[in-house]
Design a protein around this motif. Structure first.
Motif, short mmCIF file in Angstrom:
data_model
loop_
_atom_site.label_atom_id
_atom_site.label_comp_id
_atom_site.label_asym_id
_atom_site.label_seq_id
_atom_site.Cartn_x
_atom_site.Cartn_y
_atom_site.Cartn_z
N THR B 115 2.18 3.10 1.63
CA THR B 115 1.11 2.58 2.48
C THR B 115 -0.19 2.46 1.69
O THR B 115 -0.33 3.07 0.63
N TYR B 116 -1.12 1.66 2.20
CA TYR B 116 -2.44 1.58 1.57
C TYR B 116 -3.46 2.37 2.38
O TYR B 116 -4.62 2.51 1.98
N ASP B 117 -3.03 2.88 3.53
CA ASP B 117 -3.96 3.55 4.44
C ASP B 117 -4.12 5.02 4.05
O ASP B 117 -3.17 5.80 4.14
N PHE B 126 1.30 7.81 11.81
CA PHE B 126 1.38 6.42 12.26
C PHE B 126 0.96 6.31 13.71
O PHE B 126 1.37 7.12 14.54
N ASP B 130 0.24 0.43 14.18
CA ASP B 130 0.67 0.19 12.81
C ASP B 130 2.03 -0.48 12.78
O ASP B 130 2.82 -0.33 13.72
N ILE B 132 5.52 -1.17 10.25
CA ILE B 132 6.25 -0.77 9.05
C ILE B 132 7.24 -1.87 8.71
O ILE B 132 8.07 -2.23 9.55
N LEU B 175 1.53 -6.11 2.03
CA LEU B 175 0.93 -4.82 1.74
C LEU B 175 -0.26 -5.02 0.80
O LEU B 175 -1.31 -4.39 0.95
N GLN B 178 -3.29 -6.09 2.45
CA GLN B 178 -3.76 -5.06 3.37
C GLN B 178 -4.03 -5.61 4.76
O GLN B 178 -5.04 -5.30 5.38
N LYS B 182 1.16 -2.01 7.67
CA LYS B 182 0.56 -0.77 7.19
C LYS B 182 1.40 -0.14 6.09
O LYS B 182 0.87 0.46 5.16
N ALA B 183 2.72 -0.24 6.20
CA ALA B 183 3.59 0.43 5.24
C ALA B 183 4.84 -0.38 4.99
O ALA B 183 5.24 -1.20 5.82
N HIS B 184 5.44 -0.16 3.83
CA HIS B 184 6.64 -0.91 3.45
C HIS B 184 7.65 0.07 2.86
O HIS B 184 7.31 0.86 1.99
N ASN B 200 -2.50 2.24 -3.16
CA ASN B 200 -1.32 2.62 -2.39
C ASN B 200 -0.87 4.04 -2.71
O ASN B 200 -1.09 4.53 -3.81
#
Lengths: 255, 311
Positions: B115-117, B126, B130, B132, B175, B178, B182-184, B200
């Motif tokens: 994630t970048y958060d 989460f 958000d 995924i 990702l 941004q 939110k996430a990969h 990240n």
């Protein structure tokens, strides 16, 4: 009425024949069951998923999105058509826009929409609006332009307001075309919704019927896939043969 | 008259359907794979023409599909003989009656949820807004995420409502920008690229989710192909040769792969020497996948090793 009943009887017979042929093909075991499930398996999958409740929520979610898109699209299309009706230059602009945008399939602009709007319901809504506004405008414009000029002229001599011109003359007199536009809008938005959900799997909290199909596919649940198709068919038939027929009849009565 | 028409219609339908499944008369071997470093030995097999040498009179056709479901469907309709995929999609196919088993392992590799958060440190952070990204429901990434959720929350489907199905390259782009994603749940090389970006961080690794080492990609074939011993043995031998070649001639292998993947040699070397990048025919982790998937109703039946692996 008897004509309508006849139609239903004919359709039921056709459906029964189709089911019968399907079962014969299944019984012959020509194809693996994962490709060609039996009708009982399909119905079982449908009933199970309906009872579990999630499918109902997904159907509701899809229908809600369509209704929102249809209402928004309808208002925008009515507004554009009316403005186009009043001003020649706007009408030309609108025609050009339609010529450019109408042939563009909703799915084709999906990558762009993802960049601009991201994913999720807003993106789906945007694609649906794109799919329905242009054909609706074409249809409503045709309706408004075909109104006998006598009505318009006599209204104008009576110094009618804009709103009165729209609401008392243009709108009611072009209702049949408006209905035709709504029908096109419905089928276009239905397709746009299911294809965007399936291609991208863009979902809300539960997703709609397109996501249901996609999930069934990834879990290799072929009867479930057919169950999803049946749901889509039933909803389409209901809207087109019941809801729209009722609305048409109501409009005829009013006119 | 009506009966006659029906006969015509049925025979016509049969004609249409039967022509779909017609198989090619000459000897052709169809192998399906996907994109990514996990499939590197297959690339070596292709480049070094290993199978062509082992099976002189057979035409080898490689198909690269973008997701496991397509490979499974192609194998079901008998258009592909050997398919390479994650273990969970294979088990789902088996559970739905496909007569197939694993013929060989291919690779183990790191995977993980990136994630970048900054605020998301564990799965519990989460929120429902958000999203995924992972390749598909039922994919190995999805099952790993579900395993971690089961461990942490006691609920395997806790985060399922956040899932978005996206191919790795698309998810990587998302990702990086941004935006909504939110996430990969990424695999190499995307995982390494994403983690090279200082913005990240890793929330969960595949190994943590699973609890131990496991095979990421396996080669699967149906009973008919298994009984075709000549081709079956050849593919197994070819895999062995390709993996050995990669170990013994590392520099050459990297040069070959760097051209076919269009990745810079140095970078590729860095990728391939990362911890956890292992190419091996061994298959690990099957029982744990089956147990988990059965317990959480992704599948209906229990399977022993004999049901899962040929020989």
């Amino acid at each position: 009425m008897s004509g309508l009943r006849n139609k239903y009887i004919q359709r039921s017979i056709s459906v029964i024949i189709l089911i019968f042929l399907w079962e014969i093909l299944y019984k012959l075991q020509m194809f693996p069951v994962q490709l060609f499930p039996s009708t009982t398996q399909i119905i079982k999958a449908l009933v199970e998923d309906l009872m579990a409740g999630k499918l109902l929520v997904q159907i509701g979610h899809s229908l809600l999105l369509i209704i929102v898109a249809l209402v928004m699209g309808f208002i925008i299309a009515l507004f554009l058509s009316y403005v186009g009706y009043l001003s020649k230059s706007i009408s030309v602009l609108l025609d050009t826009l339609i010529a450019i945008l109408d042939p563009l399939p909703g799915v084709a602009i999906l990558p762009l929409v993802i960049l601009w709007i991201g994913i999720g319901e807003k993106a789906i809504l945007f694609i649906m609006l794109h799919s329905i506004i242009w054909p609706m405008v074409i249809s409503i414009q045709t309706g408004m332009n075909n109104i006998d000029k006598v009505y318009i002229e006599s209204a104008k001599t009576n110094s009618i307001t804009h709103w009165q011109l729209f609401w008392c003359i243009l709108f009611p007199l072009s209702l049949p075309q408006i209905m035709a536009g709504l029908k096109i809008g419905w089928s276009r938005s239905w397709r746009a919704l299911i294809s965007t959900e399936m291609i991208f799997g863009a979902i809300g909290s539960l997703g709609g019927i397109g996501w249901y199909l996609f999930e069934k596919r990834t879990f290799m649940n072929t009867p479930g896939m057919f169950a999803g198709l049946i749901v889509i068919i039933i909803i389409s038939i209901f809207i087109e043969d019941v809801a729209f027929v009722k609305m048409d009849a109501w409009i005829k009565e009013k006119l | 008259m009506k009966g006659f028409k029906a006969v015509i219609i049925i025979s016509f339908m049969m004609l249409i359907f039967s022509s779909c499944t017609k198989k090619n008369g000459e000897e052709t071997l169809f192998i399906a794979e996907q994109y990514g470093l996990a499939y590197a030995p297959l690339q070596i097999m292709k480049e070094k023409q290993i199978l062509e040498a082992l099976l002189p009179n057979t035409k080898i056709e490689w198909v690269t599909l973008s997701n496991t479901t397509s490979i499974r469907e192609a194998m079901l309709s008998e258009n592909v003989d050997v398919g390479f995929m994650g273990i969970p999609p294979f088990i789902i196919g088996l559970d739905n009656g496909m007569d197939w088993k694993i013929m060989s392992g291919l690779s183990k590799n790191p995977s993980g949820l990136v994630t970048y958060d900054k605020n998301i440190k564990t799965l519990a952070d989460f929120t429902s807004a958000d999203k995924i990204a992972l390749p598909q429901p039922g994919s190995i990434q999805h099952i790993l995420l579900a395993m971690a959720c089961e461990k942490q929350f006691g609920e395997a489907d806790r985060l399922d409502h956040l899932l978005v199905a996206m191919k790795h390259p698309d998810a990587y782009q998302s990702l990086e920008s941004q935006s909504t994603i939110k996430a990969h749940f990424a695999s190499p090389p995307y995982l390494f690229d994403e983690l090279n970006n200082a913005d990240n961080h890793l929330i969960l690794s595949g190994e943590e989710a699973f609890g131990e080492d496991f095979t990421f990609i396996v080669g699967v074939c149906g009973r008919e192909f298994y009984n075709n011993k000549k081709q079956y043995e050849a593919v197994n031998e070819g895999l062995k040769q390709a993996i050995t070649y990669m170990k013994q001639n590392e520099a050459e292998a990297i040069a070959l792969l760097s051209t076919s993947y269009s990745i810079d040699e140095l970078l590729l070397k860095e990728y391939l020497t990362q911890e956890g990048m292992i190419y091996s025919q061994e298959v690990e982790g099957l029982e744990r996948f089956v147990d988990f998937m059965l317990r959480n109703e992704y599948i209906k039946n229990d399977y022993q090793l004999d049901d899962l692996i040929w020989e």
